[in-house]
Design a protein around this motif. Structure first.
Motif, PDB file in Angstrom:
ATOM      1  N   ASP A  62     -24.227 -26.226   1.300  1.00 55.84           N
ATOM      2  CA  ASP A  62     -24.275 -24.768   1.209  1.00 55.84           C
ATOM      3  C   ASP A  62     -23.396 -24.185   2.311  1.00 55.84           C
ATOM      4  O   ASP A  62     -23.827 -23.364   3.119  1.00 55.84           O
ATOM      5  CB  ASP A  62     -25.731 -24.276   1.332  1.00 55.84           C
ATOM      6  CG  ASP A  62     -25.862 -22.762   1.155  1.00 55.84           C
ATOM      7  OD1 ASP A  62     -24.929 -22.138   0.616  1.00 55.84           O
ATOM      8  OD2 ASP A  62     -26.912 -22.216   1.564  1.00 55.84           O
ATOM      9  N   HIS A 105     -34.605 -24.491   7.126  1.00 56.06           N
ATOM     10  CA  HIS A 105     -34.330 -25.776   6.478  1.00 56.06           C
ATOM     11  C   HIS A 105     -33.198 -26.463   7.216  1.00 56.06           C
ATOM     12  O   HIS A 105     -32.477 -25.825   7.987  1.00 56.06           O
ATOM     13  CB  HIS A 105     -33.918 -25.557   5.012  1.00 56.06           C
ATOM     14  CG  HIS A 105     -32.915 -24.442   4.861  1.00 56.06           C
ATOM     15  ND1 HIS A 105     -33.277 -23.154   4.537  1.00 56.06           N
ATOM     16  CD2 HIS A 105     -31.577 -24.409   5.028  1.00 56.06           C
ATOM     17  CE1 HIS A 105     -32.205 -22.377   4.494  1.00 56.06           C
ATOM     18  NE2 HIS A 105     -31.149 -23.122   4.796  1.00 56.06           N
ATOM     19  N   ASP A 209     -31.151 -17.163  10.279  1.00 57.10           N
ATOM     20  CA  ASP A 209     -31.064 -17.272   8.824  1.00 57.10           C
ATOM     21  C   ASP A 209     -32.453 -17.169   8.183  1.00 57.10           C
ATOM     22  O   ASP A 209     -33.416 -17.760   8.690  1.00 57.10           O
ATOM     23  CB  ASP A 209     -30.426 -18.631   8.472  1.00 57.10           C
ATOM     24  CG  ASP A 209     -30.014 -18.729   7.016  1.00 57.10           C
ATOM     25  OD1 ASP A 209     -29.220 -17.888   6.566  1.00 57.10           O
ATOM     26  OD2 ASP A 209     -30.506 -19.652   6.320  1.00 57.10           O
ATOM     27  N   HIS A 324     -21.403 -12.389   3.835  1.00 54.94           N
ATOM     28  CA  HIS A 324     -20.879 -13.522   3.064  1.00 54.94           C
ATOM     29  C   HIS A 324     -21.741 -13.870   1.850  1.00 54.94           C
ATOM     30  O   HIS A 324     -21.457 -14.848   1.163  1.00 54.94           O
ATOM     31  CB  HIS A 324     -20.772 -14.740   3.984  1.00 54.94           C
ATOM     32  CG  HIS A 324     -22.125 -15.202   4.434  1.00 54.94           C
ATOM     33  ND1 HIS A 324     -22.918 -14.466   5.297  1.00 54.94           N
ATOM     34  CD2 HIS A 324     -22.849 -16.296   4.125  1.00 54.94           C
ATOM     35  CE1 HIS A 324     -24.066 -15.081   5.480  1.00 54.94           C
ATOM     36  NE2 HIS A 324     -24.054 -16.207   4.783  1.00 54.94           N
ATOM     37  N   ASP A 325     -22.828 -13.127   1.625  1.00 51.94           N
ATOM     38  CA  ASP A 325     -23.705 -13.395   0.477  1.00 51.94           C
ATOM     39  C   ASP A 325     -23.629 -12.306  -0.588  1.00 51.94           C
ATOM     40  O   ASP A 325     -24.152 -12.502  -1.693  1.00 51.94           O
ATOM     41  CB  ASP A 325     -25.176 -13.458   0.929  1.00 51.94           C
ATOM     42  CG  ASP A 325     -25.481 -14.655   1.812  1.00 51.94           C
ATOM     43  OD1 ASP A 325     -24.819 -15.698   1.660  1.00 51.94           O
ATOM     44  OD2 ASP A 325     -26.397 -14.531   2.646  1.00 51.94           O
ATOM     45  N   ARG A 344     -25.885 -10.045  -9.366  1.00 54.11           N
ATOM     46  CA  ARG A 344     -24.498 -10.432  -9.594  1.00 54.11           C
ATOM     47  C   ARG A 344     -24.280 -10.817 -11.049  1.00 54.11           C
ATOM     48  O   ARG A 344     -23.236 -10.568 -11.627  1.00 54.11           O
ATOM     49  CB  ARG A 344     -24.145 -11.644  -8.733  1.00 54.11           C
ATOM     50  CG  ARG A 344     -23.985 -11.344  -7.277  1.00 54.11           C
ATOM     51  CD  ARG A 344     -23.478 -12.585  -6.567  1.00 54.11           C
ATOM     52  NE  ARG A 344     -24.450 -13.656  -6.605  1.00 54.11           N
ATOM     53  CZ  ARG A 344     -25.264 -13.954  -5.603  1.00 54.11           C
ATOM     54  NH1 ARG A 344     -25.218 -13.271  -4.492  1.00 54.11           N
ATOM     55  NH2 ARG A 344     -26.118 -14.951  -5.703  1.00 54.11           N
ATOM     56  N   ARG A 411     -21.179 -16.662  -4.642  1.00 51.97           N
ATOM     57  CA  ARG A 411     -20.753 -15.788  -3.561  1.00 51.97           C
ATOM     58  C   ARG A 411     -19.359 -16.087  -3.053  1.00 51.97           C
ATOM     59  O   ARG A 411     -18.910 -15.504  -2.068  1.00 51.97           O
ATOM     60  CB  ARG A 411     -21.771 -15.913  -2.416  1.00 51.97           C
ATOM     61  CG  ARG A 411     -23.201 -15.583  -2.849  1.00 51.97           C
ATOM     62  CD  ARG A 411     -24.239 -16.158  -1.917  1.00 51.97           C
ATOM     63  NE  ARG A 411     -24.223 -17.633  -1.985  1.00 51.97           N
ATOM     64  CZ  ARG A 411     -24.996 -18.420  -1.251  1.00 51.97           C
ATOM     65  NH1 ARG A 411     -25.852 -17.888  -0.392  1.00 51.97           N
ATOM     66  NH2 ARG A 411     -24.920 -19.737  -1.375  1.00 51.97           N
TER      67      ARG A 411
HETATM   68  O1  TEU Z   1     -29.156 -16.204   2.741  1.00 51.39           O
HETATM   69  C1  TEU Z   1     -30.425 -15.961   2.278  1.00 51.39           C
HETATM   70  C2  TEU Z   1     -30.651 -15.171   1.042  1.00 51.39           C
HETATM   71  O2  TEU Z   1     -31.783 -14.877   0.748  1.00 51.39           O
HETATM   72  C3  TEU Z   1     -29.620 -14.708   0.110  1.00 51.39           C
HETATM   73  O3  TEU Z   1     -28.724 -13.812   0.625  1.00 51.39           O
HETATM   74  C4  TEU Z   1     -29.000 -15.823  -0.668  1.00 51.39           C
HETATM   75  O4  TEU Z   1     -27.646 -15.957  -0.350  1.00 51.39           O
HETATM   76  C5  TEU Z   1     -29.096 -15.539  -2.142  1.00 51.39           C
HETATM   77  O5  TEU Z   1     -30.438 -15.500  -2.464  1.00 51.39           O
HETATM   78  C6  TEU Z   1     -28.425 -16.613  -2.958  1.00 51.39           C
HETATM   79  O6  TEU Z   1     -28.284 -16.180  -4.262  1.00 51.39           O
HETATM   80  C7  TEU Z   1     -28.989 -17.057   3.829  1.00 51.39           C
HETATM   81  C8  TEU Z   1     -27.520 -17.264   4.102  1.00 51.39           C
HETATM   82  O7  TEU Z   1     -26.948 -16.051   4.496  1.00 51.39           O
HETATM   83  C9  TEU Z   1     -26.891 -17.852   2.886  1.00 51.39           C
HETATM   84  O8  TEU Z   1     -25.501 -17.974   3.005  1.00 51.39           O
HETATM   85  C10 TEU Z   1     -27.525 -19.202   2.677  1.00 51.39           C
HETATM   86  O9  TEU Z   1     -27.062 -19.740   1.455  1.00 51.39           O
HETATM   87  C11 TEU Z   1     -29.038 -19.125   2.627  1.00 51.39           C
HETATM   88  O10 TEU Z   1     -29.582 -18.314   3.638  1.00 51.39           O
HETATM   89  C12 TEU Z   1     -29.632 -20.491   2.830  1.00 51.39           C
HETATM   90  O11 TEU Z   1     -29.401 -20.911   4.149  1.00 51.39           O
END
Ligand code: TEU
Length: 546
Positions: A62, A105, A209, A324-325, A344, A411
Motif C-alpha cells: 500500500d 497495522h 495514520d 494522497h487519498d 470515487r 487513488r
Molecule cells: O487512509 C485511511 C483511510 O481511511 C482512507 O483515506 C483510505 O485511503 C480509503 O478508505 C481507501 O479507499 C490512510 C492512508 O492515508 C492511506 O493512504 C492508507 O492506504 C490507509 O490509511 C492505510 O494505511
C-alpha cells in the motif's frame, strides 16, 4: 500569528508523497535525494513545515503504508543517513519536518508478524495481532463480517506450520497490512520506542495514520449485530485516548514543541475534538471541510461547526483541501457534484469543467489561508494539478483498485509525479538534466502538464504557483492570520461569505453566479481571479485591508 503562539497553531504544512515528489536516482520513483534536491521549492513557496508520507522499509503493498521496519528507510527511498541529512537540511532552511506514523497495522513482512505466523495459535507472538479461528465447521469462514477498505473481507486465513489451514488474522486494509492488537502492552511499548527513535532524530512531529482505528471493540462483534446508530466497533473506541495521552507525555518531554496531527475520519464533531484535548493530540485533519461541496451555505456551516468545536477545546483548526487519498480538488470543484464522500466509484470519469475547478481551487486556497488555524498544501495543489483519470489500468498500483477488481478507481490519479520543468515528461521529475530521457516515472504525467511545471509557472503572475507564493507570504506577514479569532460580516447576497481577522484583514468569497460589490476597504491585498469592473467575479476570493 503572535510570537507567543506555538508554531503548530498557525503553520502552513506541505505534504510530500515521496514516491511522486522528485526522483534523485532516476529509477522512476521519487526518493529522499529528490526531496533534498527540491527543498528550495518549499522554502520559496513559504510553508513552515513538511509532512512526509511513509518512507520506511516496506514491500509497498500500500505504497509504504505497510511498514516492515519503522526504524529504517526503504532502499527505494534512500537510507536512514539520508533521512537524517534531510531533517537537518530542512531545519537549516527554517522548515520543520513531520513524519508519518502507521500504528494501526504493519506489513505482513514485519518480523513480529512473521514470528506470529511461525509461533502458532495461542502464542504471545500472535497476541500482538488479531488472530481468531474461523467460523463454520472447518473454520473456513471469516471470524466476523467486517469488510476491508480495499475490498473483500477484513480477514485472511493463514496456513499453520504443519501445512493445515489455520487461524485468520484481521486486516482492515490490504491483506499485507495486519492490524496490531492495541490491547497488547508489547505493541504499546514498541510504538512509544518508535516515537522516541524519530524524536531523537529531530523530527518535529508525527502524522498518525487512521488514528481513530487502533483500538477495536472487545469481542470483535459482527457489524450486523450492532444496533442501528450505535458506534462502530472498528473506529473511535474510547480506549484509544489512553494511547494518545501516553504519546503526548513523550512529545512533551522533548524540547521545541513536537506535535501530533491525527488522521481522524470521525464525522461527529464532539467525538472528533475529544482527540484534541490538552493532553492528547495537538491537531487533527478537518475532513468535513475537505468533503464539503462548493457552496456558501455548506462551507459556512462546516466552518462554523469546525470553529465552534475547536474553540470549545482550545485547539487550532486545520484546513485541508486534498491529500494522497482523495480526488484532487481542482477536479472535485469542477464537477456538478463537488462534494467528496468516498464515492470515487460513482464520480470517476463524470464530466469535469477544469477551468471552473481551477477558479474555485484558487478561491479555496485563499479561503483556507485566511481561516484561523493551520493550513495544509498537498504537493501539486500549488501547481493546480487535477486528478488524472485516464491512467492505463496495467500501470495502476493502488490496492484499492486491485482489491476491488477495478470497481474502485483507486487513488493513483492524485499521486502522479510532480512536473518540475521542461516541455516533455518526465518534466524534470528525475532530475534537471534528464528530461525527455531516463526511466519513465512510475505513473505517466499528462503531456499538457508542460504548462503546469514549477518552471513554467514561476514568474507568471496569473499562475496558481504565484498565487500560492503571494498568499503564503502574506499569511506569514499578517499578524492577524493563522491562529486567532475571526468574525463573519453580513453580506447582501447569500452566495457570498465575508469575514474579518484581527488587524483589519477581510476575506470575501463569492460562491454565487454573479459579480458582487466589494465591502468598503482601504486596499486590495490579493485576489484569486481579478475583478469584473471593480466587482468580485463568481468563484473568487479577495483579501482586503479594511
Ligand atoms: O487512509 C485511511 C483511510 O481511511 C482512507 O483515506 C483510505 O485511503 C480509503 O478508505 C481507501 O479507499 C490512510 C492512508 O492515508 C492511506 O493512504 C492508507 O492506504 C490507509 O490509511 C492505510 O494505511
Amino acid at each position: 500569528m503572535t510570537d507567543a503562539s506555538p508554531w503548530w497553531r498557525s503553520a502552513a504544512i506541505y505534504q510530500i508523497y515521496p514516491r511522486s515528489y522528485a526522483d534523485g536516482n532516476a529509477d522512476g520513483v521519487g526518493d529522499i535525494a529528490g526531496i533534498r534536491s527540491r527543498l528550495a521549492h518549499l522554502r520559496d513557496l513559504g510553508v513552515d513545515a513538511l509532512w512526509i508520507s511513509p518512507w520506511y522499509v516496506s514491500p509497498m503493498a500500500d505504497a509504504g503504508y505497510d511498514v516492515a521496519d519503522y526504524r529504517d528507510i526503504d532502499p527505494l527511498f534512500g537510507t536512514l543517513r539520508e533521512a537524517e541529512e534531510l531533517i537537518a537540511q530542512a531545519h537549516s532552511l527554517g522548515l520543520r519536518v513531520i513524519v508519518d506514523l502507521v500504528p494501526n497495522h504493519c506489513s505482513d513482512q514485519h518480523p513480529w508478524f512473521q514470528a506470529a505466523l511461525t509461533a502458532g495459535p495461542g502464542s504471545p507472538e500472535r497476541s500482538r495481532f488479531h488472530f481468531r479461528p474461523g467460523r463454520g465447521e472447518s473454520g473456513a469462514l471469516p471470524p466476523n463480517d467486517w469488510p476491508s477498505h480495499f475490498g473483500g473481507p477484513a480477514w485472511q486465513r493463514v496456513t499453520e506450520a504443519d501445512g493445515t489451514p489455520g487461524e485468520w488474522y484481521l486486516h482492515l486494509f490490504a491483506p499485507g497490512q495486519p492490524d496490531f492488537n492495541w490491547d497488547s502492552p508489547a505493541v504499546r511499548a514498541e510504538f512509544e520506542s518508535i516515537l522516541r527513535f524519530w524524536f531523537d532524530r529531530g523530527v518535529d512531529g508525527f502524522r498518525i495514520d487512521v488514528a481513530d482505528n487502533l483500538v477495536k471493540h472487545p469481542g470483535l462483534p459482527d457489524l450486523a449485530a450492532i444496533p442501528e446508530g450505535a458506534p462502530s466497533p472498528v473506529s473511535d473506541q474510547d480506549g484509544v485516548h489512553e494511547v494518545y495521552r501516553a504519546w503526548r507525555r513523550i512529545a512533551d518531554s522533548y524540547d521545541g514543541e513536537r506535535i501530533f496531527v491525527g488522521e481522524l475520519w470521525v464525522a461527529d464533531r464532539q467525538r472528533f475534538i475529544r482527540y484534541l484535548r490538552a493532553d492528547e493530540l495537538h491537531t487533527g485533519f478537518n475532513f468535513p471541510f475537505l468533503q464539503a461541496e462548493w457552496s456558501a451555505e455548506r462551507m459556512r456551516a462546516v466552518i462554523d461547526d469546525t470553529l465552534a468545536g475547536h474553540t470549545q477545546i482550545g485547539a487550532p483548526a486545520t484546513w485541508v483541501l486534498s491529500n494522497h487519498d482523495t480526488t484532487r480538488h481542482v477536479t472535485r470543484y469542477g464537477r456538478a457534484d463537488s462534494g467528496y464522500g468516498f464515492d470515487r466509484r460513482r464520480l470517476h470519469g463524470t464530466p469535469v469543467d477544469l477551468p471552473t475547478g481551477t477558479r474555485r481551487a484558487r478561491a479555496a486556497a485563499l479561503l483556507t489561508m485566511a481561516l484561523p488555524g493551520c493550513v495544509y498544501v498537498y504537493q501539486g495543489d500549488e501547481l493546480g494539478l487535477w486528478e488524472v483519470e485516464d491512467i492505463p489500468e496495467h500501470l495502476i498500483q493502488d490496492p484499492a483498485f486491485h482489491g476491488t477488481d477495478g470497481a474502485d478507481p483507486g487513488r493513483d490519479g492524485c499521486r502522479v509525479p510532480i512536473p518540475w520543468e521542461g516541455d516533455a515528461p518526465p518534466f524534470g521529475f528525475n532530475g534537471p538534466d534528464t528530461h525527455g530521457d531516463g526511466t519513465e516515472p512510475w505513473l505517466p504525467q499528462p503531456a499538457v502538464w508542460k504548462e503546469y511545471t514549477v518552471a513554467a509557472q514561476t514568474g507568471d503572475p496569473d499562475s496558481m504557483l504565484e498565487l500560492y507564493r503571494r498568499a503564503l507570504r502574506l499569511r506569514r506577514a499578517e499578524p492577524g492570520l493563522g491562529d486567532g479569532p475571526m468574525r463573519w460580516l453580513p453580506t447582501d447576497d447569500d452566495g457570498v461569505l465575508a469575514f474579518t481577522r484581527p488587524g483589519g484583514l477581510t476575506c470575501v468569497v463569492n460562491f454565487s453566479r454573479r459579480p458582487v460589490e466589494l465591502p468598503p476597504h482601504e486596499a486590495v491585498l490579493l485576489s484569486s481571479n481579478g475583478f469584473d469592473e471593480g466587482r468580485l467575479p463568481p468563484d473568487s476570493t479577495v483579501w482586503l485591508r479594511t
